[in-house]
Structure formats: structure tokens, C-alpha cells
Write an enzyme that holds these catalytic residues in place. Structure first.
Site, PDB file in Angstrom:
ATOM      1  N   CYS A 102     -19.316   2.977   8.626  1.00  0.00           N
ATOM      2  CA  CYS A 102     -18.622   2.305   9.726  1.00  0.00           C
ATOM      3  C   CYS A 102     -17.330   3.073   9.931  1.00  0.00           C
ATOM      4  O   CYS A 102     -16.470   3.081   9.040  1.00  0.00           O
ATOM      5  CB  CYS A 102     -18.359   0.851   9.321  1.00  0.00           C
ATOM      6  N   CYS A 160       0.363  -0.013  10.375  1.00  0.00           N
ATOM      7  CA  CYS A 160      -0.148  -1.012   9.432  1.00  0.00           C
ATOM      8  C   CYS A 160       0.930  -1.913   8.828  1.00  0.00           C
ATOM      9  O   CYS A 160       1.936  -1.441   8.292  1.00  0.00           O
ATOM     10  CB  CYS A 160      -0.925  -0.315   8.324  1.00  0.00           C
ATOM     11  N   CYS A 178       0.674   4.587   6.968  1.00  0.00           N
ATOM     12  CA  CYS A 178       0.053   4.472   8.302  1.00  0.00           C
ATOM     13  C   CYS A 178       0.981   3.709   9.256  1.00  0.00           C
ATOM     14  O   CYS A 178       1.352   2.559   8.971  1.00  0.00           O
ATOM     15  CB  CYS A 178      -1.292   3.769   8.185  1.00  0.00           C
ATOM     16  N   CYS A 199     -17.011  -8.538   5.559  1.00  0.00           N
ATOM     17  CA  CYS A 199     -16.277  -7.283   5.335  1.00  0.00           C
ATOM     18  C   CYS A 199     -15.002  -7.561   4.555  1.00  0.00           C
ATOM     19  O   CYS A 199     -14.182  -8.383   4.972  1.00  0.00           O
ATOM     20  CB  CYS A 199     -15.872  -6.656   6.663  1.00  0.00           C
ATOM     21  N   CYS A 221     -19.807  -5.346   3.448  1.00  0.00           N
ATOM     22  CA  CYS A 221     -19.047  -4.169   3.899  1.00  0.00           C
ATOM     23  C   CYS A 221     -17.720  -4.186   3.159  1.00  0.00           C
ATOM     24  O   CYS A 221     -17.134  -5.261   2.973  1.00  0.00           O
ATOM     25  CB  CYS A 221     -18.813  -4.266   5.408  1.00  0.00           C
ATOM     26  N   CYS A 223       0.847  -1.200   0.000  1.00  0.00           N
ATOM     27  CA  CYS A 223       0.000   0.000   0.000  1.00  0.00           C
ATOM     28  C   CYS A 223       0.882   1.250   0.000  1.00  0.00           C
ATOM     29  O   CYS A 223       1.897   1.315   0.701  1.00  0.00           O
ATOM     30  CB  CYS A 223      -0.907  -0.005   1.233  1.00  0.00           C
ATOM     31  N   ARG A 254     -18.202  -1.563  17.883  1.00  0.00           N
ATOM     32  CA  ARG A 254     -17.520  -2.854  17.693  1.00  0.00           C
ATOM     33  C   ARG A 254     -16.223  -2.937  18.478  1.00  0.00           C
ATOM     34  O   ARG A 254     -15.346  -2.081  18.352  1.00  0.00           O
ATOM     35  CB  ARG A 254     -17.226  -3.117  16.207  1.00  0.00           C
TER      36      ARG A 254
HETATM   37  N1  SAM Z   1      -6.626   0.776   3.115  1.00  0.00           N
HETATM   38  C1  SAM Z   1      -7.912   1.048   3.601  1.00  0.00           C
HETATM   39  C2  SAM Z   1      -7.928   2.139   4.646  1.00  0.00           C
HETATM   40  O1  SAM Z   1      -6.906   2.378   5.279  1.00  0.00           O
HETATM   41  O2  SAM Z   1      -8.982   2.728   4.851  1.00  0.00           O
HETATM   42  C3  SAM Z   1      -8.623  -0.168   4.160  1.00  0.00           C
HETATM   43  C4  SAM Z   1      -7.834  -1.200   4.933  1.00  0.00           C
HETATM   44  S1  SAM Z   1      -7.132  -0.648   6.474  1.00  0.00           S
HETATM   45  C5  SAM Z   1      -6.194  -2.035   6.949  1.00  0.00           C
HETATM   46  C6  SAM Z   1      -8.551  -0.565   7.558  1.00  0.00           C
HETATM   47  C7  SAM Z   1      -8.342  -0.152   8.980  1.00  0.00           C
HETATM   48  O3  SAM Z   1      -7.735  -1.205   9.709  1.00  0.00           O
HETATM   49  C8  SAM Z   1      -7.455   1.032   9.268  1.00  0.00           C
HETATM   50  O4  SAM Z   1      -8.079   2.256   9.071  1.00  0.00           O
HETATM   51  C9  SAM Z   1      -7.133   0.835  10.737  1.00  0.00           C
HETATM   52  O5  SAM Z   1      -8.088   1.497  11.528  1.00  0.00           O
HETATM   53  C10 SAM Z   1      -7.250  -0.674  10.921  1.00  0.00           C
HETATM   54  N2  SAM Z   1      -5.947  -1.270  11.208  1.00  0.00           N
HETATM   55  C11 SAM Z   1      -4.952  -1.504  10.322  1.00  0.00           C
HETATM   56  N3  SAM Z   1      -3.886  -2.042  10.932  1.00  0.00           N
HETATM   57  C12 SAM Z   1      -4.198  -2.151  12.237  1.00  0.00           C
HETATM   58  C13 SAM Z   1      -3.492  -2.624  13.380  1.00  0.00           C
HETATM   59  N4  SAM Z   1      -2.252  -3.071  13.303  1.00  0.00           N
HETATM   60  N5  SAM Z   1      -4.134  -2.597  14.571  1.00  0.00           N
HETATM   61  C14 SAM Z   1      -5.402  -2.136  14.670  1.00  0.00           C
HETATM   62  N6  SAM Z   1      -6.112  -1.671  13.622  1.00  0.00           N
HETATM   63  C15 SAM Z   1      -5.517  -1.668  12.423  1.00  0.00           C
HETATM   64 FE1  SF4 Z   2      -2.779   1.255   3.418  1.00  0.00          FE
HETATM   65 FE2  SF4 Z   2      -2.758   0.050   5.774  1.00  0.00          FE
HETATM   66 FE3  SF4 Z   2      -2.984   2.669   5.648  1.00  0.00          FE
HETATM   67 FE4  SF4 Z   2      -5.039   1.133   4.802  1.00  0.00          FE
HETATM   68  S1  SF4 Z   2      -4.258   1.303   6.882  1.00  0.00           S
HETATM   69  S2  SF4 Z   2      -4.204   2.958   3.802  1.00  0.00           S
HETATM   70  S3  SF4 Z   2      -3.876  -0.601   4.001  1.00  0.00           S
HETATM   71  S4  SF4 Z   2      -1.205   1.467   4.980  1.00  0.00           S
END
Ligand code: SAM
Ligand code: SF4
Ligand code: DTB
Length: 346
Positions: free
Chosen positions: A194, A66, A63, A103, A134, A59, A266
């Protein structure tokens, strides 16, 4: 100072009120939250959703929490968009295990032109199994939102993640406003929203207050509010962050319940690290949904075996939407207020 929640639907919370809720003695906070919860929902029912990563890793966003960001060096096997038949068999399996919502998450900053139509087919397939759908695909333009609406998407997940003030400490490749823009257009199109956040990223209590204010002061509360506890992934910048105090997590759930009395809250990622007792307190505080299934997106979820034992032990059933006795229906406009006057006395 004490703070008495009335249980009404409000969109004008200010920081001092929210801080006052957090500052309540825990028993008073839990009593207020549970009274509001019980007035609006069957307190012994939760909703369960199952997650599937339909596109994994690489990606472009950074973040800090992530595993899927191309900016971090994590031990993750990237995977391009899953084939439709794989998605259908995973959704069938989830349904057979009792999930009523499926989802699908993609590691995208925003969906591309080639893959987006395939995701629309996945949504249609999930709906044809008589499950709620979702997706969480990152930022969307208005045309994509319209297309999601046209195929009948039930929920769009798009988390605010943390407060506007703390946001830049966690993510530098997009802004908080980018997230709000997508949420607004999804909500305007009439798709259920959500949206929630992650706790345990080094944020302060005032950031947790500020995140909840952003969610609760939206013109309509998100229908579903996921509260994630950070799943620490080796190789991400937030690996090794100080874990959040479990009771502070419970408090945040309780305050979310009070501020968004009719939303489904949730208890989201991070349950594997939580004790049964902590989860039980979260359900008492107002959480009424979980992710169910062995995997989240790229990390392990709490096992279904442990969940079954926990739900049985707590006397919790997993039929929130279908329970005829449940007083809350998403179509209802007004919340049921706390009946007992003593509930509001602290
Ligand atoms: N890429 C898209 C986005 O960021 O909106 C969708 C997938 S992203 C993995 C969805 C959500 O998963 C993120 O906004 C975050 O809140 C949650 N998430 C991702 N990694 C996480 C982690 N290590 N622990 C807890 N929540 C996490
Ligand atoms: Fe990409 Fe992970 Fe950020 Fe979603 S949360 S935008 S998958 S880096
Ligand atoms: C949400 O709030 N949490 C889910 C879902 N929405 C998409 C994601 C949790 C991801 C946990 C880390 C992982 O498995 O990669």
C-alpha cells in the site's frame, strides 16, 4: 496535444505522457479514467479500512506534515505501544461497523526489537477476527519483512509521500531511496504493498506527475494507492500551506486510476475538509477505498454518520472485495481494457 489511455498495465510512463493526461480537458480526463475504472471494478463499490494509532508521537523523523514528529511542537499526547487487548477491542468494533481491513500505524522511523514481536501478535489477533491486516511501521530490515510475512500480514503501508525532486523540502531525516528500499523488500516477500502520497504540501503539478510515475513504474503496481490531502496540523512546518485546488486533487485521482488501472485507489486523509461533491467526483474518477471511522491516526476523520449518508446518497456499497459481480480480483493478471472505442477518442 491529446492523450489516449488504453487501460493496459504499464510500467514505463514518462513525464510528458503524464503531463498530457493532466492537461486534458477535465471531462475528457474523467471520461477516460471512469471508463478504465468501470472496466476493472464495480463502479458502485468501495473498500473500507479502519485505522488505529498503536504507538503515538515522539517520532525521530522530521516529516514536515506530521503531528507525531519529535522535531515539531504540536499539541499531541504521546502514547507508548498499546496493549494487545485494546487493539483487539478496537478491531472488533471496526469489524462490527463494517470495515474489512484493520490498519495499525506506529510513529516509528523503524520498529525496535522490544516492540516488534508485540506488533506481530497484534497482526495475528486481527487475522483471527477474520479481518485483513495492515501495518505501517516505518522502514524495515529483511528479517522483519520475513517475520511479517510469516504471521500472514496482508498489507504493508509505506508512502512515497511526494516526488523524489520535492522530497527534501518535506523530510530531511531519510531519503526517497530509503522508502523505495523498504517497498522493494516488502514486495519481494509477497506482501501486498500500500503506497501513495500526500497532496497539498506546496508541491507543483510536475511533482504530482513524478510521484505517480514512481508508483506506476514499480515492477508491480502497489495493490493499494492512498491519495492523502494534507491534514494541516498546528505546530508542523506545513501548517498554513496553500490548500490544493479541489479539481487538481480530482485530476490526480483520475490520472492515478489511468496509470494503475487495477490498483485500489484510496481517497485517504483529508476527507473531512472535502465537500460531498468533491468526494463524489473522486469516486467517479476512480477512487474506490476510504478510511472509515471517527479517527485517522491523530486527527479526526469524517464522521461515520456523514459517510453513511454520503454512500447512501451516491448508491455506493462497501463490499468491494466481497462483491461477486466485481470483475476485478487481485489474483487476475491482466486488466480488463476499456471496451468502448469512443472512450479512447478525445
Ligand atoms: N511512521 C510510519 C511512516 O512514516 O511510514 C508510519 C506512520 S505515518 C503517520 C503514515 C503516513 O501517514 C505517512 O507516510 C503520510 O503519508 C501520512 N500522513 C501523516 N501525517 C499526515 C497528515 N498530516 N496529512 C496527510 N497524511 C499524513
Ligand atoms: Fe514519524 Fe510521522 Fe514521519 Fe511517520 S510520518 S516517520 S510517524 S514523523
Ligand atoms: C495513509 O496513506 N494515510 C493514513 C495511513 N496511510 C497510515 C494516515 C493518515 C494520517 C493523517 C493524520 C493523522 O491522523 O495523524
Amino acid at each position: 496535444m491529446t492523450f489516449q489511455a488504453t487501460g493496459e498495465l504499464r510500467h514505463n510512463w514518462d513525464i510528458s505522457e503524464v503531463q498530457a493526461l493532466f492537461d486534458l480537458p477535465l471531462n475528457d480526463l474523467l471520461f477516460q479514467a471512469h471508463t478504465i475504472h468501470r472496466a476493472n471494478f464495480d463502479p458502485n463499490s468501495i473498500q473500507i479500512s479502519t485505522l488505529l494509532s498503536i504507538k503515538t508521537g515522539k517520532c525521530s523523523e522530521d516529516c514536515g506534515y506530521c503531528s507525531q514528529s519529535a522535531h515539531h511542537n504540536t499539541d499531541l499526547e504521546p502514547e507508548s505501544l498499546l496493549a494487545l487487548d485494546k487493539v483487539i477491542s478496537a478491531a472488533r468494533q471496526a469489524k462490527s461497523e463494517g470495515a474489512d481491513r484493520f490498519c495499525m500505524g506506529a510513529a516509528w522511523s523503524r520498529p525496535n526489537k522490544r516492540d516488534f514481536p508485540k506488533v506481530l501478535e497484534m497482526i495475528k489477533a486481527v487475522k483471527s477476527l477474520d479481518m485483513e491486516s495492515c501495518v505501517t511501521l516505518g522502514m524495515l530490515d529483511t528479517e522483519q519483512v520475513q517475520q511479517l510475512k510469516e504471521v500472514g500480514l496482508d498489507y504493508y503501508n509505506h508512502n512515497l509521500d511526494t516526488s523524489p525532486e520535492f522530497y527534501a523540502n518535506v523530510i530531511s531525516t531519510r531519503t526517497f531511496q530509503d522508502r523505495l528500499d523498504t517497498l522493494n523488500s516488502v514486495q519481494e516477500a509477497g506482501i501486498n504493498v500500500c503506497s501513495g502520497g500526500i497532496l497539498g504540501m506546496g508541491e507543483a503539478r510536475k511533482d504530482r506527475c513524478s510521484l505517480l510515475i514512481q508508483l506506476a513504474n514499480m515492477s508491480k503496481h502497489p495493490d493499494s494507492v492512498p491519495i492523502n490531502m494534507l491534514v494541516q496540523v498546528e505546530g508542523t512546518p506545513l501548517f498554513g500551506a496553500d490548500a490544493i485546488d479541489p479539481l487538481e486533487f480530482v485530476r490526480t485521482v483520475a490520472v492515478a486510476r489511468i496509470m494503475m488501472p487495477m490498483s485500489v485507489v484510496r481517497l485517504s486523509a483529508g476527507r473531512e475538509e472535502m465537500s460531498d461533491e468533491m468526494q463524489a467526483m473522486c469516486f467517479f474518477a476512480g477512487a474506490n477505498s476510504v478510511f472509515y471511522g471517527e479517527r485517522l491516526l491523530t486527527t479526526d476523520n469524517t464522521s461515520t454518520n456523514r459517510d453513511q449518508k454520503l454512500f447512501e446518497n451516491l448508491g455506493i456499497n462497501t463490499q468491494l472485495e466481497k462483491n461477486k459481480d466485481c470483475k476485478n480480483k487481485s489474483s487476475r493478471q491482466q486488466p480488463v481494457q476499456a471496451q468502448s472505442t469512443s472512450a479512447n477518442i478525445v
